[in-house]
Design a protein around this motif. Sequence first.
Motif, PDB file in Angstrom:
ATOM      1  N   UNK A  11       0.818  -1.212   0.000  1.00 56.47           N
ATOM      2  CA  UNK A  11       0.000   0.000   0.000  1.00 56.47           C
ATOM      3  C   UNK A  11       0.849   1.259   0.000  1.00 56.47           C
ATOM      4  N   UNK A  12       0.262   2.335  -0.449  1.00 57.37           N
ATOM      5  CA  UNK A  12       0.914   3.631  -0.417  1.00 57.37           C
ATOM      6  C   UNK A  12       0.529   4.375   0.855  1.00 57.37           C
ATOM      7  N   UNK A  13       1.483   5.159   1.359  1.00 51.68           N
ATOM      8  CA  UNK A  13       1.292   5.992   2.535  1.00 51.68           C
ATOM      9  C   UNK A  13       1.596   7.432   2.137  1.00 51.68           C
ATOM     10  N   UNK A  14       0.899   8.378   2.755  1.00 55.19           N
ATOM     11  CA  UNK A  14       1.134   9.790   2.437  1.00 55.19           C
ATOM     12  C   UNK A  14       1.204  10.607   3.720  1.00 55.19           C
ATOM     13  N   UNK A  15       2.095  11.607   3.721  1.00 54.14           N
ATOM     14  CA  UNK A  15       2.221  12.539   4.839  1.00 54.14           C
ATOM     15  C   UNK A  15       2.341  13.944   4.281  1.00 54.14           C
ATOM     16  N   UNK A  16       1.551  14.851   4.815  1.00 57.33           N
ATOM     17  CA  UNK A  16       1.621  16.260   4.420  1.00 57.33           C
ATOM     18  C   UNK A  16       1.884  17.081   5.669  1.00 57.33           C
ATOM     19  N   UNK A  17       2.896  17.939   5.587  1.00 54.98           N
ATOM     20  CA  UNK A  17       3.305  18.787   6.701  1.00 54.98           C
ATOM     21  C   UNK A  17       3.214  20.241   6.243  1.00 54.98           C
ATOM     22  N   UNK A  30       6.228   1.140   2.065  1.00 51.56           N
ATOM     23  CA  UNK A  30       7.058   0.495   3.078  1.00 51.56           C
ATOM     24  C   UNK A  30       7.927  -0.548   2.397  1.00 51.56           C
ATOM     25  N   UNK A  31       9.213  -0.525   2.719  1.00 51.70           N
ATOM     26  CA  UNK A  31      10.140  -1.530   2.199  1.00 51.70           C
ATOM     27  C   UNK A  31      10.907  -2.118   3.369  1.00 51.70           C
ATOM     28  N   UNK A  32      10.622  -3.342   3.730  1.00 52.77           N
ATOM     29  CA  UNK A  32      11.320  -3.992   4.840  1.00 52.77           C
ATOM     30  C   UNK A  32      12.716  -4.397   4.400  1.00 52.77           C
ATOM     31  N   UNK A  55      11.173  -1.054   8.944  1.00 56.06           N
ATOM     32  CA  UNK A  55      10.889  -0.650   7.577  1.00 56.06           C
ATOM     33  C   UNK A  55      11.622   0.622   7.191  1.00 56.06           C
ATOM     34  N   UNK A  56      11.835   0.796   5.908  1.00 60.51           N
ATOM     35  CA  UNK A  56      12.316   2.055   5.365  1.00 60.51           C
ATOM     36  C   UNK A  56      11.356   2.466   4.259  1.00 60.51           C
ATOM     37  N   UNK A  57      11.669   3.536   3.586  1.00 59.40           N
ATOM     38  CA  UNK A  57      10.724   4.137   2.661  1.00 59.40           C
ATOM     39  C   UNK A  57      11.225   4.071   1.224  1.00 59.40           C
ATOM     40  N   UNK A  58      10.345   3.630   0.342  1.00 57.52           N
ATOM     41  CA  UNK A  58      10.566   3.777  -1.094  1.00 57.52           C
ATOM     42  C   UNK A  58       9.726   4.975  -1.532  1.00 57.52           C
TER      43      UNK A  58
END
Length: 359
Positions: A11-17, A30-32, A55-58
């Motif tokens: 799945x895709x994750x999104x963050x807006x700051x 997420x990339x384990x 996990x790290x991020x792609x």
Amino acid sequence: MRPSGPVPSQPLYAALDLGTNNCRLLIARRRDGYVGFAPGATTAAMADGQSAEPPTLEIVDAFSRIVRLGEGLAMTGRLSDAAMDRTVSALAVCVRKLRRYRPRFARIVATEACRRADNGGLFLERVSAELGLYLETIAPQEEALLALAGCAALLDPAVPRALMFDIGGGSTELTWLAVRPGHSPLVLGWISIPLGVVNLAEAHGDPSRADTGYERMNAVFAEKLIEFDRRYGISEAIRAGGVQMLGASGTVTTLAGIHLDLPRYDRARVDGIRLSIEDLAAVSARIRKMGEEARLSHPCIGRARADLVIAGCAIIDAMRVLWPIPSLRIGDRGVREGILFGLMGVPAPQLAPADPEEK
């Protein structure tokens, strides 16, 4: 840009700051066991009690725009019409990206400008009505913890104490940490100073001077550090050794880019590097000696930051002089990454119980 990656089922994750100065969006998978930030980068801070790779991020897509939402806020207590219009325009770009990628999990937050402004709530209502975007205004403590969660991978597990800071447009968050190998960092103390590059420059800068009021801004910010230093015995710990410093924000990444003489800003070369205390002093002095046109035309400063970078130097130098830690590690990451790790279930850094003997 098309969503990429070998595991389309992830799945895709999104963050807006949305901050006082910037509007930033990050969309990732997420990339384990995969290090996705930059060559040589380390993985995220290890969760309590876990031995497996976290996990790290792609990164799938990213957006960042300087909007100066807090422009004039220090003087008027309100968000200006022009600043709100700029910000709504940037948020509209974010909405288009969110609709395109349709992340399964998302969190959208606002920080100091919306916390402080008398009309911050009305602005958020406008964003909701015009864009269908619902922003959550978070408290300073949560902002500091999210920035730490996003940057914790850069902490050296061999150094037992750490001082981390995140310089924003309207505030600066500092955390005093115990670094625990194999566990998430323990927050021993934190502070949110209501001074960032925008409101510090507006309130205490001096456009009539070549250095735009550096000495005054430096002194004003330095005063805000004294009680935090005394309360947690930070200077004493530094003198004893075993303290590292980690910084996040556009200020530190700008200084790093200038130090490296980059022809244009390059995140892969900046994120995770170390600058010695001597390098920090030298690059700050170099920036202060630049004329206005030189700052405007510099590829790592540019028009959007030219009138704010001196305030950033004043903040960095106040910390560097009070806390002469041999080097600063620089992170081009922060609240957005912290949000993403939280959405992925990575345990957040822990707050230490109130204990006057825990320093």
